[in-house]
Enzyme design. Sequence first.
Site, PDB file in Angstrom:
ATOM      1  N   ASP A 205      10.581   1.985  -0.700  1.00 41.70           N
ATOM      2  CA  ASP A 205      10.909   1.048  -1.771  1.00 41.70           C
ATOM      3  C   ASP A 205      11.747   1.795  -2.807  1.00 41.70           C
ATOM      4  OD1 ASP A 205       9.241   2.739  -3.184  1.00 41.70           O
ATOM      5  OD2 ASP A 205       7.854   1.204  -3.849  1.00 41.70           O
ATOM      6  N   ASP A 207      11.580   2.493  -6.956  1.00 40.09           N
ATOM      7  CA  ASP A 207      10.709   2.334  -8.121  1.00 40.09           C
ATOM      8  C   ASP A 207      11.531   2.460  -9.396  1.00 40.09           C
ATOM      9  OD1 ASP A 207       7.957   2.589  -6.635  1.00 40.09           O
ATOM     10  OD2 ASP A 207       9.153   4.279  -5.930  1.00 40.09           O
ATOM     11  N   ASP A 292       9.795  -1.859  -6.979  1.00 38.38           N
ATOM     12  CA  ASP A 292       8.711  -1.886  -7.973  1.00 38.38           C
ATOM     13  C   ASP A 292       9.339  -1.779  -9.348  1.00 38.38           C
ATOM     14  OD1 ASP A 292       6.698  -2.023  -6.114  1.00 38.38           O
ATOM     15  OD2 ASP A 292       6.237   0.119  -6.145  1.00 38.38           O
TER      16      ASP A 292
HETATM   17  P1  8DG Z   1       8.369   6.161  -0.944  1.00 35.47           P
HETATM   18  O1  8DG Z   1       8.466   4.909  -1.744  1.00 35.47           O
HETATM   19  O2  8DG Z   1       9.683   6.841  -0.779  1.00 35.47           O
HETATM   20  O3  8DG Z   1       7.686   5.951   0.354  1.00 35.47           O
HETATM   21  O4  8DG Z   1       7.469   7.236  -1.739  1.00 35.47           O
HETATM   22  P2  8DG Z   1       7.068   7.210  -3.261  1.00 35.47           P
HETATM   23  O5  8DG Z   1       8.151   6.609  -4.100  1.00 35.47           O
HETATM   24  O6  8DG Z   1       6.598   8.559  -3.622  1.00 35.47           O
HETATM   25  O7  8DG Z   1       5.784   6.296  -3.236  1.00 35.47           O
HETATM   26  P3  8DG Z   1       5.440   4.905  -3.990  1.00 35.47           P
HETATM   27  O8  8DG Z   1       4.316   4.285  -3.227  1.00 35.47           O
HETATM   28  O9  8DG Z   1       6.640   4.072  -4.193  1.00 35.47           O
HETATM   29  O10 8DG Z   1       4.827   5.342  -5.382  1.00 35.47           O
HETATM   30  C1  8DG Z   1       5.543   6.059  -6.359  1.00 35.47           C
HETATM   31  C2  8DG Z   1       4.565   6.657  -7.335  1.00 35.47           C
HETATM   32  O11 8DG Z   1       3.995   5.670  -8.167  1.00 35.47           O
HETATM   33  C3  8DG Z   1       3.399   7.319  -6.616  1.00 35.47           C
HETATM   34  O12 8DG Z   1       3.375   8.683  -6.935  1.00 35.47           O
HETATM   35  C4  8DG Z   1       2.170   6.712  -7.181  1.00 35.47           C
HETATM   36  C5  8DG Z   1       2.643   6.002  -8.415  1.00 35.47           C
HETATM   37  N1  8DG Z   1       1.927   4.789  -8.731  1.00 35.47           N
HETATM   38  C6  8DG Z   1       1.319   4.582  -9.932  1.00 35.47           C
HETATM   39  N2  8DG Z   1       0.710   3.362  -9.954  1.00 35.47           N
HETATM   40  C7  8DG Z   1       0.959   2.790  -8.741  1.00 35.47           C
HETATM   41  C8  8DG Z   1       0.605   1.553  -8.184  1.00 35.47           C
HETATM   42  O13 8DG Z   1      -0.051   0.721  -8.796  1.00 35.47           O
HETATM   43  N3  8DG Z   1       1.036   1.317  -6.903  1.00 35.47           N
HETATM   44  C9  8DG Z   1       1.794   2.226  -6.226  1.00 35.47           C
HETATM   45  N4  8DG Z   1       2.196   1.934  -4.984  1.00 35.47           N
HETATM   46  N5  8DG Z   1       2.136   3.421  -6.739  1.00 35.47           N
HETATM   47  C10 8DG Z   1       1.727   3.704  -7.981  1.00 35.47           C
HETATM   48  O14 8DG Z   1       1.347   5.409 -10.820  1.00 35.47           O
HETATM   49 MN    MN Z   2       8.724   4.571  -3.874  1.00 33.61          MN
HETATM   50 MN    MN Z   3       6.506   2.065  -5.164  1.00 35.90          MN
END
Ligand code: 8DG
Ligand code: MN
Ligand code: MN
Length: 368
Positions: A205, A207, A292
């Site tokens: 995703d 963020d 996100d």
């Molecule tokens: P990716 O998307 O490339 O697979 O990896 P990422 O960007 O490291 O993972 P992510 O699932 O998108 O999450 C990014 C960061 O956000 C992760 O270190 C954890 C943090 N995070 C929060 N709150 C929440 C939440 O409510 N949901 C999710 N999914 N992540 C959160 O601080």
């Molecule tokens: Mn992410």
């Molecule tokens: Mn995310």
Amino acid sequence: ESEALPFIASKVSQYSCQRKTTLNNCNKKFTDAFEIMAENYEFKENEIFSLEFLRAASVLKFLPFPVIRMKDIQGLPCMGDRVKDVIEEIIEEGESSRAKEVLNDERYKSFKQFTSVFGVGVKTSEKWYRMGLRTLEEVKADKTLKLSKMQKAGFLYYEDLVSCVSKAEADAVSLIVRNTVCTFLPDALVTITGGFRRGKKTGHDIDFLITNPGPREDDELLQKGLLLYCDVIESTFLKEQIPSRKVDAMDNFQKCFAILKLCQPGVDNSSYNTSKNTDMAEVKDWKAIRVDLVITPFEQYAYALLGWTGSRQFGRDLRRYANHEKKMILDNHALYDREKRIFLKAGSEEEIFAHLGLDYVEPWERNA
Ligand code: 8DG
Ligand code: MN
Ligand code: MN
């Protein structure tokens, strides 16, 4: 720092926030196996064993050399017996029979498929598995299931969403988000967080963290724009709320786990071109992308940035370190000193590390 320091295993901290972990992983063979083991334990809701493998993976990601004999891991933290067994077998056999068993396990395979759908977590997977469902085809065919709005969107855009988001796509979406936010809040700051901020080339995703210096006028920002799916979660943060001590706690920002329609000629959409009628074949010139969006009050921006940049393991260890080594509670909103009973303000990530008595770790060194 041109001179390489001698590597001393016993000096390696058990906390990943005291280590610098880049994306150069010399021990992928091991860490891939650990992550499979961890995920399987997560599917079984065994948090302790899952964390044990995730911590070990994060230590080996930090090692500046590949492990080739058991002596190489001597003195390192987080190397329990279960972990050592897997390492030993990979050294001797080239692969882990345990990880292989997991990959062939019926329950694991089903959970892996189910949780690949946006909106489906371990709880829903458990329910479907208990109903006797094993594949996504079976789930889709079962008309008695009541899917949430999120899960319906997850199935609708499944092919696009399982394919990774590239850096180029992240940049394109970033422009759209910036422009859209700008029309509502001209002074707003929009920052990419998550894996892309840590230097990853792909992600599941994108963020974004959005903050507006000055008065709060961000209330209807998330409902407008170009979202294919958007479930807005209203902010539930109370002023002066003591941070949560849970290591994996969610935050209370207004946020939106959205799906954005990225309209761009040249996006890879080969799997979508309809083949019903060759003459009428519609070419899909867009891709669904998971985004996100998190909105934070300006005073909490640094804490939100640190939390949402991750990695997840890095964040867990920051909280654990704050709690156990500093008697402080850290979350995505604030840092609270339990002894002095005060909130520690921070305008940058550097200040948060300083409050915790930690050396600053750059975002690309947080790939724990
Ligand atoms: P990716 O998307 O490339 O697979 O990896 P990422 O960007 O490291 O993972 P992510 O699932 O998108 O999450 C990014 C960061 O956000 C992760 O270190 C954890 C943090 N995070 C929060 N709150 C929440 C939440 O409510 N949901 C999710 N999914 N992540 C959160 O601080
Ligand atoms: Mn992410
Ligand atoms: Mn995310």
